[in-house]
Scaffold this motif. Sequence first.
Motif, PDB file in Angstrom:
ATOM      1  N   THR A   2       1.277  -1.309   0.143  1.00  0.00           N
ATOM      2  CA  THR A   2      -0.360   0.340   0.013  1.00  0.00           C
ATOM      3  C   THR A   2       0.629   0.937   0.132  1.00  0.00           C
ATOM      4  N   PRO A   3       0.296   2.592  -0.831  1.00  0.00           N
ATOM      5  CA  PRO A   3       1.276   3.760  -0.495  1.00  0.00           C
ATOM      6  C   PRO A   3       1.135   4.356   0.794  1.00  0.00           C
ATOM      7  N   ILE A   4       2.653   4.419   1.016  1.00  0.00           N
ATOM      8  CA  ILE A   4       2.730   5.335   2.348  1.00  0.00           C
ATOM      9  C   ILE A   4       3.459   6.658   1.872  1.00  0.00           C
ATOM     10  N   ILE A   5       2.220   7.958   2.880  1.00  0.00           N
ATOM     11  CA  ILE A   5       3.338   8.841   3.028  1.00  0.00           C
ATOM     12  C   ILE A   5       3.366   9.196   4.852  1.00  0.00           C
ATOM     13  N   ASP A  95      -3.371  -5.369   7.376  1.00  0.00           N
ATOM     14  CA  ASP A  95      -3.701  -6.071   6.225  1.00  0.00           C
ATOM     15  C   ASP A  95      -4.204  -5.487   5.010  1.00  0.00           C
ATOM     16  N   HIS A  96      -2.866  -5.353   4.126  1.00  0.00           N
ATOM     17  CA  HIS A  96      -3.345  -4.158   2.737  1.00  0.00           C
ATOM     18  C   HIS A  96      -4.362  -4.470   1.778  1.00  0.00           C
ATOM     19  N   SER A  97      -4.865  -5.716   1.960  1.00  0.00           N
ATOM     20  CA  SER A  97      -6.017  -5.965   1.141  1.00  0.00           C
ATOM     21  C   SER A  97      -6.972  -4.562   1.527  1.00  0.00           C
ATOM     22  N   GLN A  98      -7.382  -4.113   2.792  1.00  0.00           N
ATOM     23  CA  GLN A  98      -8.538  -3.598   3.206  1.00  0.00           C
ATOM     24  C   GLN A  98      -7.505  -2.153   3.295  1.00  0.00           C
ATOM     25  N   LEU A  99      -6.911  -1.602   2.608  1.00  0.00           N
ATOM     26  CA  LEU A  99      -6.381   0.053   2.356  1.00  0.00           C
ATOM     27  C   LEU A  99      -5.831   0.012   1.084  1.00  0.00           C
ATOM     28  N   ASP A 100      -6.133   1.633   0.501  1.00  0.00           N
ATOM     29  CA  ASP A 100      -5.744   2.539  -0.157  1.00  0.00           C
ATOM     30  C   ASP A 100      -4.149   3.452   0.267  1.00  0.00           C
ATOM     31  N   LEU A 101      -4.393   3.591   1.145  1.00  0.00           N
ATOM     32  CA  LEU A 101      -3.574   4.243   1.347  1.00  0.00           C
ATOM     33  C   LEU A 101      -3.020   4.079   3.317  1.00  0.00           C
ATOM     34  N   ILE A 102      -1.839   4.732   3.474  1.00  0.00           N
ATOM     35  CA  ILE A 102      -0.717   4.282   4.847  1.00  0.00           C
ATOM     36  C   ILE A 102      -0.568   5.362   5.436  1.00  0.00           C
ATOM     37  N   LEU A 103      -0.914   6.057   6.255  1.00  0.00           N
ATOM     38  CA  LEU A 103      -0.228   7.738   6.933  1.00  0.00           C
ATOM     39  C   LEU A 103       0.087   6.717   7.507  1.00  0.00           C
ATOM     40  N   VAL A 104       1.330   7.358   7.901  1.00  0.00           N
ATOM     41  CA  VAL A 104       2.959   7.439   9.301  1.00  0.00           C
ATOM     42  C   VAL A 104       3.368   8.994   9.552  1.00  0.00           C
ATOM     43  N   GLU A 105       2.979   8.855  10.999  1.00  0.00           N
ATOM     44  CA  GLU A 105       3.182   9.953  12.110  1.00  0.00           C
ATOM     45  C   GLU A 105       4.486   9.227  12.195  1.00  0.00           C
TER      46      GLU A 105
END
Length: 172
Positions: A2-5, A95-105
Amino acid sequence: MTPIIGFAGYSGSGKTTLLEQVIPLLKQLGIRVGLLKHSHHSIDPDTPGKDSYRLRHAGCAQTLMATKERHMLYFEYPEPDRDEPELQACLKQFDHSQLDLILVEGFRDQPFEKIEIHRPSYGKPLLYPQDSHIIAFATDGNCPDDCTLPQLDLNKPEAVAAFIADWLAKRN
């Protein structure tokens, strides 16, 4: 994967507050968002005395609490000299199948794309001059004269969410 920002900045810069405002805006756009927050402090979101707390503290290395509304997975690491968590190892737990994006702090020193959160009034140093992975500069003040990054207003979470949605669309 999943893409992360990421949202990178010093403690007190407003990362969590901004994320709290941006997440529902991304959700309104139909983006399924995950969040990874790194902390240097000990955490325990469980309640002392509850069955789950008692069982987790009985000595399990991993405990998964499951209900129809949510699952919570706890990993216990008893080694006092353990290193800080690794970004990639943490990301693998989603579970990357349930996500479009992961935000990281947090994880601000790691090489992945991030938005710098900066408040000039705090007097902290800038991150972007030393980090080529910073792709935007969010501030409640003026952008430094030599900054060529897109500037985002910390007080306009809609603009930050729009920047992230555009960034994500370019990846798909």
